[in-house]
Design a protein around this motif. Structure first.
Motif, PDB file in Angstrom:
ATOM      1  N   THR A   1      37.722  -0.291 -18.828  1.00  0.00           N
ATOM      2  CA  THR A   1      37.211  -0.305 -17.452  1.00  0.00           C
ATOM      3  C   THR A   1      35.987  -1.198 -17.264  1.00  0.00           C
ATOM      4  O   THR A   1      35.675  -1.580 -16.143  1.00  0.00           O
ATOM      5  CB  THR A   1      36.829   1.114 -17.004  1.00  0.00           C
ATOM      6  N   GLY A   2      35.278  -1.488 -18.339  1.00  0.00           N
ATOM      7  CA  GLY A   2      34.048  -2.265 -18.227  1.00  0.00           C
ATOM      8  C   GLY A   2      32.831  -1.446 -17.848  1.00  0.00           C
ATOM      9  O   GLY A   2      31.720  -1.973 -17.796  1.00  0.00           O
ATOM     10  N   GLN A   3      33.015  -0.168 -17.584  1.00  0.00           N
ATOM     11  CA  GLN A   3      31.893   0.682 -17.193  1.00  0.00           C
ATOM     12  C   GLN A   3      30.912   0.852 -18.354  1.00  0.00           C
ATOM     13  O   GLN A   3      31.311   0.929 -19.515  1.00  0.00           O
ATOM     14  CB  GLN A   3      32.394   2.061 -16.755  1.00  0.00           C
ATOM     15  N   ALA A   4      29.630   0.925 -18.009  1.00  0.00           N
ATOM     16  CA  ALA A   4      28.602   1.100 -19.022  1.00  0.00           C
ATOM     17  C   ALA A   4      28.614   2.537 -19.540  1.00  0.00           C
ATOM     18  O   ALA A   4      28.526   3.485 -18.770  1.00  0.00           O
ATOM     19  CB  ALA A   4      27.231   0.767 -18.457  1.00  0.00           C
ATOM     20  N   VAL A   5      28.750   2.691 -20.842  1.00  0.00           N
ATOM     21  CA  VAL A   5      28.676   4.002 -21.486  1.00  0.00           C
ATOM     22  C   VAL A   5      27.220   4.378 -21.693  1.00  0.00           C
ATOM     23  O   VAL A   5      26.809   5.508 -21.462  1.00  0.00           O
ATOM     24  CB  VAL A   5      29.433   3.988 -22.826  1.00  0.00           C
ATOM     25  N   TRP A   6      26.428   3.418 -22.126  1.00  0.00           N
ATOM     26  CA  TRP A   6      24.978   3.572 -22.218  1.00  0.00           C
ATOM     27  C   TRP A   6      24.330   2.187 -22.182  1.00  0.00           C
ATOM     28  O   TRP A   6      24.981   1.180 -22.427  1.00  0.00           O
ATOM     29  CB  TRP A   6      24.527   4.350 -23.448  1.00  0.00           C
ATOM     30  N   GLN A   7      23.055   2.144 -21.840  1.00  0.00           N
ATOM     31  CA  GLN A   7      22.318   0.894 -21.834  1.00  0.00           C
ATOM     32  C   GLN A   7      20.834   1.199 -21.946  1.00  0.00           C
ATOM     33  O   GLN A   7      20.383   2.295 -21.611  1.00  0.00           O
ATOM     34  CB  GLN A   7      22.592   0.097 -20.560  1.00  0.00           C
ATOM     35  N   GLY A   8      20.106   0.235 -22.438  1.00  0.00           N
ATOM     36  CA  GLY A   8      18.676   0.429 -22.547  1.00  0.00           C
ATOM     37  C   GLY A   8      18.013  -0.666 -23.352  1.00  0.00           C
ATOM     38  O   GLY A   8      18.675  -1.387 -24.106  1.00  0.00           O
ATOM     39  N   PRO A   9      16.687  -0.823 -23.197  1.00  0.00           N
ATOM     40  CA  PRO A   9      15.962  -1.833 -23.957  1.00  0.00           C
ATOM     41  C   PRO A   9      15.810  -1.438 -25.419  1.00  0.00           C
ATOM     42  O   PRO A   9      15.703  -0.258 -25.748  1.00  0.00           O
ATOM     43  CB  PRO A   9      14.602  -1.894 -23.250  1.00  0.00           C
ATOM     44  N   VAL A  10      15.799  -2.434 -26.290  1.00  0.00           N
ATOM     45  CA  VAL A  10      15.586  -2.213 -27.720  1.00  0.00           C
ATOM     46  C   VAL A  10      14.112  -2.337 -28.054  1.00  0.00           C
ATOM     47  O   VAL A  10      13.547  -1.533 -28.786  1.00  0.00           O
ATOM     48  CB  VAL A  10      16.410  -3.234 -28.531  1.00  0.00           C
ATOM     49  N   ASP A  11      13.480  -3.346 -27.471  1.00  0.00           N
ATOM     50  CA  ASP A  11      12.078  -3.662 -27.742  1.00  0.00           C
ATOM     51  C   ASP A  11      11.480  -4.162 -26.433  1.00  0.00           C
ATOM     52  O   ASP A  11      11.461  -5.366 -26.183  1.00  0.00           O
ATOM     53  CB  ASP A  11      12.010  -4.741 -28.832  1.00  0.00           C
ATOM     54  N   PRO A  12      11.042  -3.249 -25.534  1.00  0.00           N
ATOM     55  CA  PRO A  12      10.600  -3.634 -24.193  1.00  0.00           C
ATOM     56  C   PRO A  12       9.670  -4.846 -24.196  1.00  0.00           C
ATOM     57  O   PRO A  12       8.713  -4.911 -24.957  1.00  0.00           O
ATOM     58  CB  PRO A  12       9.880  -2.378 -23.699  1.00  0.00           C
ATOM     59  N   GLY A  13      10.020  -5.816 -23.347  1.00  0.00           N
ATOM     60  CA  GLY A  13       9.237  -7.037 -23.267  1.00  0.00           C
ATOM     61  C   GLY A  13       9.776  -8.169 -24.113  1.00  0.00           C
ATOM     62  O   GLY A  13       9.327  -9.313 -23.982  1.00  0.00           O
ATOM     63  N   ASN A  14      10.766  -7.880 -24.968  1.00  0.00           N
ATOM     64  CA  ASN A  14      11.354  -8.896 -25.837  1.00  0.00           C
ATOM     65  C   ASN A  14      12.869  -8.935 -25.666  1.00  0.00           C
ATOM     66  O   ASN A  14      13.519  -7.892 -25.577  1.00  0.00           O
ATOM     67  CB  ASN A  14      11.019  -8.610 -27.307  1.00  0.00           C
ATOM     68  N   SER A  15      13.413 -10.123 -25.634  1.00  0.00           N
ATOM     69  CA  SER A  15      14.847 -10.292 -25.455  1.00  0.00           C
ATOM     70  C   SER A  15      15.602  -9.934 -26.733  1.00  0.00           C
ATOM     71  O   SER A  15      15.122 -10.172 -27.838  1.00  0.00           O
ATOM     72  CB  SER A  15      15.167 -11.742 -25.074  1.00  0.00           C
ATOM     73  N   VAL A  16      16.791  -9.371 -26.550  1.00  0.00           N
ATOM     74  CA  VAL A  16      17.679  -9.080 -27.676  1.00  0.00           C
ATOM     75  C   VAL A  16      18.495 -10.332 -27.969  1.00  0.00           C
ATOM     76  O   VAL A  16      19.131 -10.896 -27.079  1.00  0.00           O
ATOM     77  CB  VAL A  16      18.609  -7.899 -27.360  1.00  0.00           C
TER      78      VAL A  16
END
Length: 355
Positions: free
Chosen positions: A84-99
């Protein structure tokens, strides 16, 4: 079966494609990057799936069972349903820094890396199981061992307030974050790759060297301290043969070299051209990959050509492309995925990658 080198699938994007991934069964292909959508397509007949992105996708990986895929998009990691493409979970790994990297481990755990941090996340919930900080300005490259117990890091220290022409290749255990081994060339390290059993690590550095070292302890196996490869110019990308016998290294001199893993001795190179010849029109190699069977490899260079060649460097086919930003074979070796400036391609590899 179509002729090897035939483009079997073209996926248009409204931005550059910097991340690609195949499902474990090689039937579906995902691509994303600087555009507003991550696109998932069946290689063959099947319904398309598009999911929104923030335009900063740098990594995509499918779960071991192929039912979900993880996306690194700006500061966040998102786990999305493959149907479906729906997000199961999401969140920052290291706020302020790109993954910059996201990878699944065989048990479903997700590993993500920013410039200065490696995070181990629960696959089901996204909860952080472990944070492993790295005490240098930039993680330039990452590789995971097949069994998911170790991570290799390419470190580039030419950034930040403590700028210096230095770097290292490091091996850490994901269970604790403890360092198992480290090799320190004379400049920044660009890329690292594990051998299949994770006992060895290959790395390339801005000091114009390619080195093989032991994952535990960091002892350099080749080249010997008094040896240098004067032919290699600015190696920047590499890959280990999945069977452990060969490596392939791409450099700014325009060649992708196949080296014996045990000794570092060159077996072959592609293209088979003389760089000094007036009709030579090829540029720095930016991406390399080995097919699962270890018999053929692929390279992409700034002359906008993708090449597939055998261990001796003999080319099986070439495909003209736009600038290549991502490259990788499907798990079964049938397909070669390519991310370009405004589209993704799936190239039919025929029987070359099988066996």
């Amino acid at each position: 079966m179509s002729q090897p080198g035939t483009v079997a699938l073209t996926v248009e994007h409204d931005g550059s494609v910097q991340a690609i991934a195949f499902t474990p069964d090689s039937t579906r292909f995902a691509s994303g990057g600087g555009g507003t959508l991550v696109r998932v397509r069946t290689v063959g007949v099947g319904a398309p799936l598009d999911v929104p992105g923030q335009g900063f996708v740098t990594g995509i990986d499918f779960s071991p069972d192929g039912t979900a895929f993880a996306v690194a998009d700006l500061e966040q990691v998102l786990l999305r349903s493959g149907s479906t493409g729906q997000a199961v979970w999401q969140g920052p790994v290291d706020p302020g820094n790109s993954v910059n990297t996201v990878r699944f481990v065989r048990d479903g755990t997700v590993v993500a890396a920013t410039d200065t941090l490696v995070a181990v996340l629960e696959g089901a919930t996204g909860a952080t199981r472990r944070r492993i900080p790295v005490d240098t300005p930039q993680i330039a490259g990452v590789d995971l061992s097949r069994d998911g117990t170790r991570i290799a890091l390419a470190i580039d220290e030419r950034h930040g307030g403590d700028h210096r022409f230095a770097g290292s290749a490091r091996v850490l255990t994901l269970a604790t974050g403890a360092e198992l081994g480290r090799l320190t060339p004379d400049n920044a390290v660009f890329a690292v790759a594990f051998s299949p059993d994770a006992s060895l690590v290959l790395c390339c550095s801005a000091d114009d060297t390619v080195r093989m070292f032991e994952a535990e302890g960091g002892s350099q196996l080749w080249p010997a301290e008094d040896e240098t490869d004067e032919d290699t110019t600015a190696p920047n990308c590499l890959a280990f043969d999945p069977k452990g016998r060969w490596t392939v290294v791409g450099g700014a001199d325009g060649f992708a070299r196949v080296l014996e893993a045990e000794t570092g001795v060159e077996r072959g190179r592609a293209p088979k051209l003389d760089p000094g010849a007036p009709d030579s029109q090829f540029g720095a190699v930016t991406h390399v990959a080995f097919a699962p069977n270890g018999k053929v490899a692929a390279s992409a260079s700034i002359d906008n050509v993708v090449r597939v060649f055998n261990l001796d460097g003999k080319e099986h086919y070439t495909v003209g492309t736009d600038e290549v930003l991502a490259l990788g074979f499907s798990p079964d070796g049938r397909w070669l995925g390519v991310g370009c400036t405004d589209r993704a391609l799936v190239i039919d590899n025929g029987e070359l990658g099988h066996g």
